[in-house]
Design a protein around this motif. Structure first.
Motif, PDB file in Angstrom:
ATOM      1  N   LEU A 196      -1.103   6.184  -0.796  1.00 51.87           N
ATOM      2  CA  LEU A 196      -1.079   6.604   0.597  1.00 51.87           C
ATOM      3  C   LEU A 196      -1.277   8.120   0.590  1.00 51.87           C
ATOM      4  N   SER A 197      -2.116   8.607   1.477  1.00 48.48           N
ATOM      5  CA  SER A 197      -2.570   9.997   1.391  1.00 48.48           C
ATOM      6  C   SER A 197      -1.477  11.033   1.625  1.00 48.48           C
ATOM      7  N   ASP A 222       0.219   5.936   9.212  1.00 45.30           N
ATOM      8  CA  ASP A 222      -0.503   4.851   9.884  1.00 45.30           C
ATOM      9  C   ASP A 222       0.444   3.741  10.322  1.00 45.30           C
ATOM     10  N   HIS A 258       3.373   1.046  -2.621  1.00 43.62           N
ATOM     11  CA  HIS A 258       4.149   1.480  -1.454  1.00 43.62           C
ATOM     12  C   HIS A 258       4.446   0.321  -0.515  1.00 43.62           C
ATOM     13  N   VAL A 315      -4.208   1.152   6.840  1.00 43.50           N
ATOM     14  CA  VAL A 315      -3.008   1.606   6.122  1.00 43.50           C
ATOM     15  C   VAL A 315      -3.414   2.536   4.981  1.00 43.50           C
ATOM     16  N   ARG A 316      -4.030   3.667   5.355  1.00 43.27           N
ATOM     17  CA  ARG A 316      -4.432   4.671   4.375  1.00 43.27           C
ATOM     18  C   ARG A 316      -3.352   5.738   4.159  1.00 43.27           C
ATOM     19  N   ALA A 317      -2.426   5.835   5.092  1.00 43.13           N
ATOM     20  CA  ALA A 317      -1.357   6.826   5.012  1.00 43.13           C
ATOM     21  C   ALA A 317      -0.069   6.212   5.535  1.00 43.13           C
ATOM     22  N   ALA A 318       1.063   6.759   5.115  1.00 39.48           N
ATOM     23  CA  ALA A 318       2.342   6.250   5.604  1.00 39.48           C
ATOM     24  C   ALA A 318       2.433   6.382   7.117  1.00 39.48           C
TER      25      ALA A 318
END
Length: 365
Positions: A263-264, A172, A154, A167-170
């Motif tokens: 990304l979660s 973030d 990503h 940066v675990r999720a978009a």
């Protein structure tokens, strides 16, 4: 009974030998004609592996020069169309991304069927492919050959400036900390940047895209070297469009550049990058094109490209131990295929157009 069986075995062996001699004869005649043509013209992305490894190896093996027309697909395809209006046909093969292939080369009839060119047994043997056959992705199954299927990242970040847990999720990326710190390939022109933005638009909606691309003051560039350099220097320590093959040398020099595959809040994706293979119509060097097309789809050609680019191929006999394991699709895992035909011609096209209209409404051109 034994005599009949023996005769049957001999008959089958004779037929197989004749078939083998048939392809060998055709291949040798093609190769001889290709050497007389002297060159093959290939248009594609300026991948280092193409210039540094593929072209030298091909020329060394077959004695055929490669004229490599490198650049953004929208630019060299526009040049091809201009030349054709003047009766000039300068390209033999396209090694182009999915969007330009599916939405320009194919519908505008700039390509001829590639399948009839494929002749090497190791290329046409279904057992050599994870899909059980050569995978021509369009409905006719003749024009557009896909040879890669990798898990796509990503984004990349510079670990000197960004921590993994940040940066675990978009979503973030909407942290005010990253305002003015993110770069991307220009999403206002068709290509990697537009495709990534379209995916985010499709999954997370218009409001998210506005907040990320506009409110976060994201920086656009059409120069791969520029946003790669920005990432390495930490000028813009998060990059949505950087490429693994561009970063290898920087990593060897000690730069801590990390690719994020999961990304979660968005789908984990696979794609057909770095390219899909197509055969230009009225190719000026048809025999050399045939030799190159078969070789690049062979074990040797694809393994060289896979090593240099860092992408998983669809061949069953290509070594994968050198790849980042995160790029190799795992059995039993469901992925969103970003190169899937119907998504490319309908879903992504619509999402891209809506995304670009949204950005235009906020001053992007």
């Amino acid at each position: 009974m034994m005599v009949r069986r023996l005769l049957l075995v001999l008959s089958l062996a004779t037929t197989a030998a004749a078939q083998q001699k048939g392809w060998e004869k055709e291949w040798n005649e093609t190769l001889a004609a290709a050497k007389k043509e002297g060159r093959v013209a290939v248009a594609g992305s300026p991948d280092p592996v193409m210039r540094n490894e593929i072209i030298p190896k091909f020329t060394s093996r077959f004695g055929i020069q490669v004229e490599f027309i490198a650049g953004r697909a929208v630019q060299y395809i526009a040049k091809v169309k201009t030349e054709r209006s003047a009766g000039i046909y300068s390209v033999d093969l396209f090694m182009t991304g999915v969007d330009s292939t599916v939405n320009t080369l194919y519908p505008e009839k700039l390509i001829d069927p590639l399948r009839p060119l494929m002749i090497l047994p190791e290329v046409i043997d279904g057992a050599k492919w994870k899909t059980g056959k050569l995978w021509f992705i369009e409905p006719e199954e003749r024009y557009i050959l896909r040879v890669f299927r990798s898990v796509s990242g990503h984004l990349f970040y510079n670990a000197e400036h960004v921590k993994a847990e940040e940066v675990r999720a978009a979503k973030d990326l909407l942290n005010p900390k990253w305002r003015g710190k993110i770069s991307t390939d220009d999403p206002m022109v068709n290509g990697t940047g537009a495709n990534n933005a379209a995916m985010l638009y499709s999954e997370l909606g218009a409001d998210f895209v506005k907040r990320l691309f506009i409110d976060q003051n994201m920086v656009f560039s059409r120069d791969r070297r520029q946003y790669t350099d920005w990432l390495a220097r930490g000028t813009y320590p998060i990059c949505l469009s950087c490429r693994e093959d561009d970063l290898k040398a920087l990593r060897k020099d000690g730069f801590k550049l990390v690719e994020v595959f999961d990304l979660s809040d968005v789908s984990t994706r696979v794609n057909g990058s770095p390219w899909l293979l197509t055969y230009a119509n009225k190719a000026p060097h048809p025999n050399a094109a045939r030799v190159f097309a078969n070789w690049i789809a062979s074990k040797e050609g694809l393994e060289i490209y896979s090593r240099g680019y860092g992408a998983a191929t669809l061949r069953t006999d290509v070594e994968e131990s050198f790849l980042d394991r995160a790029t190799v699709p795992r059995p039993g895992v469901k992925y969103f295929d970003d190169t899937e035909w119907s998504w490319t011609i309908t879903g992504r096209k619509s999402a891209r157009e809506n995304m670009q209209q949204l950005l235009r409404e906020h001053g992007k051109k």
